[in-house]
Structures are given as C-alpha cells and as structure tokens.
Write a protein that holds these residues in place. Sequence first.
Motif, PDB file in Angstrom:
ATOM      1  N   UNK A   1     -12.704   7.375  10.705  1.00 48.24           N
ATOM      2  CA  UNK A   1     -11.624   6.440  10.391  1.00 48.24           C
ATOM      3  C   UNK A   1     -10.298   7.172  10.253  1.00 48.24           C
ATOM      4  N   UNK A   2      -9.236   6.417  10.449  1.00 48.47           N
ATOM      5  CA  UNK A   2      -7.873   6.925  10.274  1.00 48.47           C
ATOM      6  C   UNK A   2      -7.014   5.794   9.739  1.00 48.47           C
ATOM      7  N   UNK A   3      -6.314   6.042   8.616  1.00 47.11           N
ATOM      8  CA  UNK A   3      -5.426   5.053   8.018  1.00 47.11           C
ATOM      9  C   UNK A   3      -3.981   5.379   8.381  1.00 47.11           C
ATOM     10  N   UNK A   4      -3.202   4.315   8.635  1.00 49.30           N
ATOM     11  CA  UNK A   4      -1.814   4.486   9.056  1.00 49.30           C
ATOM     12  C   UNK A   4      -1.019   3.243   8.690  1.00 49.30           C
ATOM     13  N   UNK A   5       0.269   3.253   9.021  1.00 54.64           N
ATOM     14  CA  UNK A   5       1.140   2.114   8.724  1.00 54.64           C
ATOM     15  C   UNK A   5       1.907   1.699   9.975  1.00 54.64           C
ATOM     16  N   UNK A   6       2.213   0.395  10.021  1.00 63.71           N
ATOM     17  CA  UNK A   6       3.084  -0.089  11.082  1.00 63.71           C
ATOM     18  C   UNK A   6       4.531   0.205  10.681  1.00 63.71           C
ATOM     19  N   UNK A   7       5.509  -0.087  11.538  1.00 63.81           N
ATOM     20  CA  UNK A   7       6.892   0.283  11.219  1.00 63.81           C
ATOM     21  C   UNK A   7       7.455  -0.365   9.957  1.00 63.81           C
ATOM     22  N   UNK A   8       6.888  -1.469   9.483  1.00 62.24           N
ATOM     23  CA  UNK A   8       7.390  -2.104   8.269  1.00 62.24           C
ATOM     24  C   UNK A   8       6.654  -1.634   7.019  1.00 62.24           C
ATOM     25  N   UNK A   9       5.601  -0.846   7.188  1.00 62.87           N
ATOM     26  CA  UNK A   9       4.879  -0.325   6.036  1.00 62.87           C
ATOM     27  C   UNK A   9       3.501  -0.898   5.804  1.00 62.87           C
ATOM     28  N   UNK A  10       3.114  -1.942   6.558  1.00 59.59           N
ATOM     29  CA  UNK A  10       1.788  -2.522   6.374  1.00 59.59           C
ATOM     30  C   UNK A  10       0.703  -1.503   6.733  1.00 59.59           C
ATOM     31  N   UNK A  11      -0.297  -1.323   5.869  1.00 59.82           N
ATOM     32  CA  UNK A  11      -1.358  -0.369   6.173  1.00 59.82           C
ATOM     33  C   UNK A  11      -2.396  -0.945   7.123  1.00 59.82           C
ATOM     34  N   UNK A  12      -2.947  -0.068   7.960  1.00 61.79           N
ATOM     35  CA  UNK A  12      -3.985  -0.423   8.919  1.00 61.79           C
ATOM     36  C   UNK A  12      -4.981   0.729   8.997  1.00 61.79           C
ATOM     37  N   UNK A  13      -6.087   0.484   9.706  1.00 55.42           N
ATOM     38  CA  UNK A  13      -7.100   1.519   9.858  1.00 55.42           C
ATOM     39  C   UNK A  13      -7.747   1.413  11.234  1.00 55.42           C
ATOM     40  N   UNK A  14      -7.964   2.551  11.868  1.00 56.11           N
ATOM     41  CA  UNK A  14      -8.806   2.630  13.052  1.00 56.11           C
ATOM     42  C   UNK A  14     -10.198   3.032  12.617  1.00 56.11           C
ATOM     43  N   UNK A  15     -11.214   2.454  13.263  1.00 54.46           N
ATOM     44  CA  UNK A  15     -12.597   2.639  12.820  1.00 54.46           C
ATOM     45  C   UNK A  15     -13.497   2.784  14.037  1.00 54.46           C
TER      46      UNK A  15
END
Length: 241
Positions: free
Chosen positions: A95-109
């Motif tokens: 997994x990898x956690x990251x943010x979009x340009x506005x700050x919303x967190x997301x994750x690749x799985x």
Amino acid sequence: MTRNITACAEFYRSALGFMVDGPMLGLGEQQIWLQAGTGADYPAARASNDPWFQHLAIVVNDIAAAFDHATRHGATAISTDGPQRLPASSGGVTAWKFRDPEGHPLELLQFPPDATPPCWQGRDGLFLGIDHTAIVVAGTQASETFYRTLGFERAAQSHNRGPAQAALDGLAAPHVLVTALRIPGQAVPHLELLDYLTPNAPAGTWTTSDIAATRIVMSGTQPLSRDPDGHCIEGVSLAVP
C-alpha cells in the motif's frame, strides 16, 4: 468536498484513471461524486491520525507503476519510502498513502497474488476500483455500534503496527486497530475504522461544508448526519422515476 470540481476531476482522471461525467467519477464498478465546498480549506497541519482523516483505497494491478503514474500527475506522498508491504498479520497487502492537490488522502492497494479477493481477480487495467473507505475514529466500540444501526457488520479486525505501518502512515511507531465493516452480501466497497491507539488522534472539529468533510453516500432515505467522530453520512434514493 472540493474547491474546484473541474480541476479535482482532472486530477482523478489523469492520475488515477477515473472516468469523468461532470461531478460524477467512476472507476470500475464504483463511483464518487464531487461537491463544491464553501467552508475551510483542508487543514495545513495534517497527519494520518487526524480525526477528520478519510481516504479512498484504490486497488491496482501493479503498485510500482501506479505509484509512478500518480506521482508524475500531482499526487503528494503521505507514506515515506514509497509503497510498503505490510506483514501477513496486517493483510500482506502492498500500500501507499498520498494526497490529491487539495489535501484529500487516498491509498493505492495491491493484494498478494495468492490472497486477492475474488471480486478483484481477473481484472485488466492499472487502476481497478475502490476497495474501501477508511476513517479515523476515537473509539472502535462507539463507531461500530453506530454503523451497525446503518446495516453494517464486522468482516475482519487486526492490530497494525511495526516499521511498514509507520512508513505507510508517515507516523512514528503507530499502533492502529483496524476494523473492517461491510453491508451483508456486498464485498466492496466496505468501510474501515482506524482506531489509533498510539499516537492518539488529536482533537479537531470541522463543518459539513469544509473541504475535509468527505461523505459516505448510502442508498436510503436518511438525511445528512454525522457519526460519533463527525464523519458525514448521506442517504440518497436510487429509485428510477
């Protein structure tokens, strides 16, 4: 919530493979809707254990390629040292956690080849769909009790900790109790409760119009409401007129 629906949709299209139809974004069989936020921007001080933290976990076939693609299109890392392989006790996923340009967190799985759930097997493409949404909670029992009233049931629970979890969260020595909840008969998308036993979630409040106020949208007639930690739930009618 987003400050700019057009710009936000373009990021999800170019960086994560979503199909765009106005404010509705689709990936595989799952959908998200963008709404204009009129409240505060996503807080500048941010961490994986913030009380308003809520992410979407996007399943991919090749996490190294997806990580590279998302990063080149504007994703900013939460995780340190790239994608992390979690131990078997935490599901064995990468997994990898990251943010979009506005700050919303997301994750690749990415699931291990020998432990990929049936719903994600045999699918082509780099970005496949949304596996779950995860929210930080102050206490598992209160949140699980609340979501049971909406029809959820417990599917799994694990204690996640160790070096890989620390790198994934970008936190020092986290210990998080993860509880997966699902609607009976529906494998995905499901809901995960993230109860950080250490470090504890800081205090915080936000309004339903703030950019951080991501909403869980369910079929039903319940009005907009908030769970014990303030996360928003909205009922919509799926009946065809």
